[in-house]
Motif scaffolding. Structure first.
Motif, PDB file in Angstrom:
ATOM      1  N   GLY A   1      68.175  72.516  38.284  1.00 14.83           N
ATOM      2  CA  GLY A   1      67.872  73.642  37.413  1.00 14.83           C
ATOM      3  C   GLY A   1      68.126  73.469  35.936  1.00 14.83           C
ATOM      4  O   GLY A   1      67.900  74.412  35.166  1.00 14.83           O
ATOM      5  N   VAL A   2      68.592  72.300  35.486  1.00 13.43           N
ATOM      6  CA  VAL A   2      68.834  72.107  34.057  1.00 13.43           C
ATOM      7  C   VAL A   2      67.972  70.983  33.484  1.00 13.43           C
ATOM      8  O   VAL A   2      68.102  70.646  32.300  1.00 13.43           O
ATOM      9  N   GLY A   3      67.100  70.406  34.295  1.00 14.15           N
ATOM     10  CA  GLY A   3      66.322  69.248  33.870  1.00 14.15           C
ATOM     11  C   GLY A   3      67.099  67.978  34.125  1.00 14.15           C
ATOM     12  O   GLY A   3      68.310  67.933  33.866  1.00 14.15           O
ATOM     13  N   LYS A   4      66.438  66.947  34.631  1.00 12.59           N
ATOM     14  CA  LYS A   4      67.161  65.741  35.032  1.00 12.59           C
ATOM     15  C   LYS A   4      67.875  65.053  33.871  1.00 12.59           C
ATOM     16  O   LYS A   4      68.881  64.364  34.068  1.00 12.59           O
ATOM     17  N   ASP A   5      67.388  65.258  32.647  1.00 15.63           N
ATOM     18  CA  ASP A   5      68.035  64.629  31.495  1.00 15.63           C
ATOM     19  C   ASP A   5      69.373  65.265  31.156  1.00 15.63           C
ATOM     20  O   ASP A   5      70.131  64.735  30.337  1.00 15.63           O
ATOM     21  N   HIS A   6      69.652  66.406  31.782  1.00 12.39           N
ATOM     22  CA  HIS A   6      70.925  67.091  31.534  1.00 12.39           C
ATOM     23  C   HIS A   6      71.849  67.043  32.745  1.00 12.39           C
ATOM     24  O   HIS A   6      72.817  67.801  32.817  1.00 12.39           O
ATOM     25  N   VAL A   7      71.540  66.157  33.685  1.00  9.25           N
ATOM     26  CA  VAL A   7      72.413  65.922  34.830  1.00  9.25           C
ATOM     27  C   VAL A   7      73.069  64.556  34.637  1.00  9.25           C
ATOM     28  O   VAL A   7      72.383  63.558  34.430  1.00  9.25           O
ATOM     29  N   TRP A   8      74.394  64.527  34.695  1.00  8.29           N
ATOM     30  CA  TRP A   8      75.164  63.322  34.415  1.00  8.29           C
ATOM     31  C   TRP A   8      76.020  62.965  35.624  1.00  8.29           C
ATOM     32  O   TRP A   8      76.604  63.840  36.257  1.00  8.29           O
ATOM     33  N   VAL A   9      76.108  61.669  35.907  1.00  8.02           N
ATOM     34  CA  VAL A   9      76.814  61.213  37.103  1.00  8.02           C
ATOM     35  C   VAL A   9      77.774  60.086  36.754  1.00  8.02           C
ATOM     36  O   VAL A   9      77.399  59.131  36.062  1.00  8.02           O
ATOM     37  N   GLY A  10      79.010  60.212  37.240  1.00  9.05           N
ATOM     38  CA  GLY A  10      79.982  59.127  37.138  1.00  9.05           C
ATOM     39  C   GLY A  10      80.360  58.671  38.536  1.00  9.05           C
ATOM     40  O   GLY A  10      80.749  59.490  39.374  1.00  9.05           O
ATOM     41  N   SER A  11      80.234  57.372  38.792  1.00  7.14           N
ATOM     42  CA  SER A  11      80.511  56.851  40.125  1.00  7.14           C
ATOM     43  C   SER A  11      81.180  55.485  39.992  1.00  7.14           C
ATOM     44  O   SER A  11      80.519  54.483  39.696  1.00  7.14           O
ATOM     45  N   ALA A  12      82.486  55.447  40.190  1.00  5.13           N
ATOM     46  CA  ALA A  12      83.242  54.208  40.024  1.00  5.13           C
ATOM     47  C   ALA A  12      82.903  53.219  41.133  1.00  5.13           C
ATOM     48  O   ALA A  12      82.673  53.602  42.284  1.00  5.13           O
ATOM     49  N   GLU A  13      82.895  51.967  40.800  1.00  7.37           N
ATOM     50  CA  GLU A  13      82.509  50.920  41.743  1.00  7.37           C
ATOM     51  C   GLU A  13      83.379  50.928  42.998  1.00  7.37           C
ATOM     52  O   GLU A  13      82.905  50.697  44.107  1.00  7.37           O
TER      53      GLU A  13
ATOM     54  N   SER B   1      72.128  57.015  42.199  1.00  8.57           N
ATOM     55  CA  SER B   1      70.986  56.155  42.468  1.00  8.57           C
ATOM     56  C   SER B   1      69.829  56.433  41.514  1.00  8.57           C
ATOM     57  O   SER B   1      69.679  57.548  40.992  1.00  8.57           O
ATOM     58  N   ALA B   2      68.998  55.424  41.312  1.00  7.50           N
ATOM     59  CA  ALA B   2      67.803  55.595  40.477  1.00  7.50           C
ATOM     60  C   ALA B   2      66.875  56.634  41.086  1.00  7.50           C
ATOM     61  O   ALA B   2      66.210  57.393  40.372  1.00  7.50           O
ATOM     62  N   GLU B   3      66.852  56.687  42.393  1.00  5.02           N
ATOM     63  CA  GLU B   3      65.977  57.628  43.089  1.00  5.02           C
ATOM     64  C   GLU B   3      66.357  59.078  42.786  1.00  5.02           C
ATOM     65  O   GLU B   3      65.499  59.956  42.695  1.00  5.02           O
ATOM     66  N   PHE B   4      67.637  59.350  42.591  1.00  9.92           N
ATOM     67  CA  PHE B   4      68.091  60.705  42.292  1.00  9.92           C
ATOM     68  C   PHE B   4      67.622  61.138  40.903  1.00  9.92           C
ATOM     69  O   PHE B   4      67.262  62.301  40.697  1.00  9.92           O
ATOM     70  N   GLY B   5      67.650  60.208  39.950  1.00 13.64           N
ATOM     71  CA  GLY B   5      67.043  60.477  38.646  1.00 13.64           C
ATOM     72  C   GLY B   5      67.951  61.048  37.579  1.00 13.64           C
ATOM     73  O   GLY B   5      67.461  61.529  36.556  1.00 13.64           O
ATOM     74  N   ALA B   6      69.272  61.006  37.757  1.00  8.75           N
ATOM     75  CA  ALA B   6      70.188  61.543  36.753  1.00  8.75           C
ATOM     76  C   ALA B   6      70.606  60.455  35.763  1.00  8.75           C
ATOM     77  O   ALA B   6      70.313  59.267  35.955  1.00  8.75           O
ATOM     78  N   ASN B   7      71.283  60.870  34.679  1.00  8.25           N
ATOM     79  CA  ASN B   7      71.904  59.919  33.769  1.00  8.25           C
ATOM     80  C   ASN B   7      73.215  59.435  34.392  1.00  8.25           C
ATOM     81  O   ASN B   7      74.073  60.253  34.731  1.00  8.25           O
ATOM     82  N   ARG B   8      73.364  58.147  34.539  1.00 13.74           N
ATOM     83  CA  ARG B   8      74.631  57.617  35.035  1.00 13.74           C
ATOM     84  C   ARG B   8      75.439  57.094  33.852  1.00 13.74           C
ATOM     85  O   ARG B   8      74.940  56.287  33.058  1.00 13.74           O
ATOM     86  N   PHE B   9      76.669  57.595  33.706  1.00 13.61           N
ATOM     87  CA  PHE B   9      77.500  57.108  32.605  1.00 13.61           C
ATOM     88  C   PHE B   9      78.525  56.102  33.139  1.00 13.61           C
ATOM     89  O   PHE B   9      78.840  56.068  34.327  1.00 13.61           O
ATOM     90  N   LYS B  10      79.037  55.293  32.212  1.00 15.79           N
ATOM     91  CA  LYS B  10      79.953  54.231  32.597  1.00 15.79           C
ATOM     92  C   LYS B  10      81.305  54.788  33.017  1.00 15.79           C
ATOM     93  O   LYS B  10      81.794  55.782  32.486  1.00 15.79           O
ATOM     94  N   THR B  11      81.896  54.096  33.957  1.00 12.90           N
ATOM     95  CA  THR B  11      83.260  54.369  34.390  1.00 12.90           C
ATOM     96  C   THR B  11      83.949  53.022  34.576  1.00 12.90           C
ATOM     97  O   THR B  11      83.292  51.990  34.675  1.00 12.90           O
TER      98      THR B  11
END
Length: 613
Positions: free
Chosen positions: A476-488, A546-556
């Motif tokens: 609901g906010v547009g994919k460019d405004h969804v951010w994801v952090g996922s540590a290895e 994942s790329a398939e989800f389409g969010a911005n992934r930020f570094k952790t």
């Protein structure tokens, strides 16, 4: 309560008495404030020794006495106002019925019996049908034992009219009696014996008093406080009140006002701080594990509130329902342009760990965010029951695998966020929803509701096992405004989907060596995870990283590995990589913490990005 009493009662006199008690409550509050902030502080600076210590002890006792007076008089004021408001309606109906009787020249006796004259004609004799006196139906009769209704169709036209008036009188007196008994009971508990010592037991009694007044005044609350309205409507209602009216609600019903979305943050903080000692006192004498756990959390919050905090700390909600409730902000969410509200996840509850650990995540975000934009506030929202993880339940489906906690929490979160949007004073606030672990599913579920999360511009998901949707664009906010952090090394972000869980359980033989929840995770990673899946399915949907989800992934930072000492599997087991996202301290995750703060502060250009999986 009887007909004569109801007829002569003056509701306005009780409202005036309520004003007097409210004024007394305010005077006690001012006296307590002066003792704590002026006299005591001055004595602490100017004096020392046994005499000074004794004087300070007496000042503390006096302060507690004034505090007790303030709270009790506020409760009395609320009860009297409630009685004044509720008794008005049955009294009005009684007076209307009496006026109708007078207009028809009927009499009404002290017991509510209505006398009516002769009238009509006997069909057999031609004589006028005599009058009589009839009692009203109070609704309390057993079947077949009620008042005589045989004359309702009497040829005497006065009989039916008299019965109607008698019923109205009886109903008004019955309703007034119920109101009188309810408030009399509550007020009866608000008496204090001379020479009362204000101690822990006293505050427990005060907590009981508050509950009694709230229960007695439930109808008054429903009629006067817009509990069933939107937070925006509540904000409008609050703004329309006079200072005196606001003061009454704050003093008489702190547990309601302090947790009501749409009420300004300063007000919620004020009344929740006042109500916190009552909550603590209500749990103090209970020995069960649940009460003691919540008591530890509440005391830790109280201790933290007593210290100076930069950014300043606001208690926006608190309660003991479910696993406990606490909503804490660092920075004023009404005056800050940038506001975030973080939803914690798995195993979070109101305990000491929450107050000393989980709350710090909001503090770190606010502290770092204010370096980029001083007008930044960050909130931790424990307004729902997160799943409580037990050993080896992570894949069992008995706790975290269920979505019901998120489904119950989502509407409450959306209501809170609607309140944040309604009370924020900025022309164009920037609001961010943050979900960690299972909290990311709660945020995702909230975003799926009609209209999405009110007022939200950005969504941050960290340590997520899936959010209930397969595309960032579904939030609901547009994919460019969804951010994801996922540590290895965060294995929670690699939980296999239920259909892949057979592989996880197959690998459980490896994990069983380690034992406990960490062992289950080892087994899951060994047997099957998103890392070796082609469809990027996690436990609650597509992998947000994942790329398939389409969010911005930020570094952790990668975080510690699950097993720090592989050759000794029963020592140094850790899933710290799942808990470090907000923590900028050395050895934690400074990279993720800075990125989260940059997003919250409305500075996406400062975010360091990472390639999606």
């Amino acid at each position: 309560m009887d007909l004569k009493t109801l007829k002569s009662i003056d509701p306005s006199s009780y409202a005036e008495a309520a004003d007097g008690y409210r004024a007394l409550s305010g005077m006690a509050d001012a006296a307590r404030d002066r003792i704590d902030k002026q006299i005591t502080r001055a004595m602490e600076k100017a004096n020392e020794g046994e005499a000074a210590d004794a004087a300070l002890k007496q000042l503390h006792k006096l302060s507690e006495n004034f505090h007790y007076t303030q709270v009790e008089c506020g409760l009395i004021s609320g009860a009297l106002n409630g009685f004044s408001s509720e008794i008005t309606a049955p009294r009005r109906r009684l007076l209307e019925a009496l006026e109708d009787a007078k207009g028809l020249s009927y009499t009404v006796d002290a017991d509510g019996g209505v006398g009516y004259p002769a009238g009509g004609e006997n069909a057999l004799t031609g004589d006028e049908i005599p009058g009589g006196t009839i009692k009203g139906n109070t609704g309390l009769y057993a079947p077949g034992l009620g008042p005589d209704t045989s004359g309702l169709h009497s040829p005497n036209p006065h009989r039916a009219k008299a019965q109607d008036i008698a019923d109205r009188v009886a109903h008004a007196v019955r309703e007034a009696t119920e109101i009188d008994e309810r408030y009399s009971k509550a007020l009866g508990e608000l008496k204090a014996a001379p020479g009362l010592t204000v101690d822990t037991r006293t505050w427990a009694d005060v907590a009981s008093d508050a509950g009694a007044v709230g229960s007695a005044a439930s109808a008054y609350l429903r009629d006067n406080i817009p509990l069933d309205k939107s937070p925006a409507d509540r904000k409008e209602w609050w703004d329309s009140l006079s200072d005196e009216e606001r003061d009454e609600y704050k003093r008489a019903f702190p547990e309601v006002i302090g947790n009501l979305d749409g009420i300004p943050a300063m007000v919620r903080d004020e009344v929740n701080r006042e109500n916190l000692p009552l909550l603590i006192a209500s749990l103090e004498g209970k020995s069960d594990e649940d009460s003691q756990t919540k008591l530890g959390g509440l005391k830790a919050i109280q201790e933290r509130l007593s210290k100076v905090s930069v950014p300043p700390m606001y208690l926006l909600g608190v309660g003991d329902e479910g696993n406990g409730r606490a909503i804490i902000s660092f920075g004023d969410p009404d005056t800050s342009k940038n506001v975030s509200a973080y939803v914690p996840g798995l195993d979070t509850k109101l305990d000491e760990e929450f107050a000393d650990g989980t709350v710090n995540r909001a503090f770190y975000t606010a502290e770092l965010g204010r370096k980029m934009d001083p007008s930044t506030a960050s909130i931790v929202w424990l307004g729902y029951d997160a799943p409580q993880m037990k050993p080896l339940e992570l894949f069992s489906g008995s706790s975290v695998a269920l979505t019901s906690n998120a489904e119950h929490g989502a509407p409450a979160y959306n209501s809170f966020m609607s309140g944040i949007a309604a009370t924020n004073e900025s022309a164009d606030p920037h609001i961010t929803a943050i979900g960690h672990s299972y909290g990311s599913l709660t945020v995702g579920t909230a975003a799926k509701q009609a209209g999405g999360i009110p007022g939200v511009d950005d969504i941050i998901l960290v340590g997520s096992p899936g959010v209930g949707v397969d595309r960032a664009s579904d939030l609901g906010v547009g994919k460019d405004h969804v951010w994801v952090g996922s540590a290895e090394n965060d294995v929670v972000t690699k939980l296999p989907s239920p259909k892949e869980n057979g592989g996880a359980l197959l690998g459980g033989g490896v994990g069983a060596i380690a034992g406990g929840p960490a062992g289950a995770l080892i087994g899951a990673t060994a047997g099957g995870s998103v890392s070796d899946s082609d469809n990027n399915d996690l436990w609650f949907g597509k992998d947000p990283a994942s790329a398939e989800f389409g969010a911005n992934r930020f570094k952790t930072m990668p975080g510690p590995t699950l097993v720090s000492v592989p050759e000794v599997w029963n020592s140094d087991l850790t899933i710290d990589a799942h808990s470090n996202y907000f923590n900028p301290e050395r050895g934690k995750d400074q990279v993720s913490a800075r990125n989260i703060a940059a997003i919250v502060a409305g500075e996406p250009g400062f975010v360091s990005r990472e390639k999606p999986r």
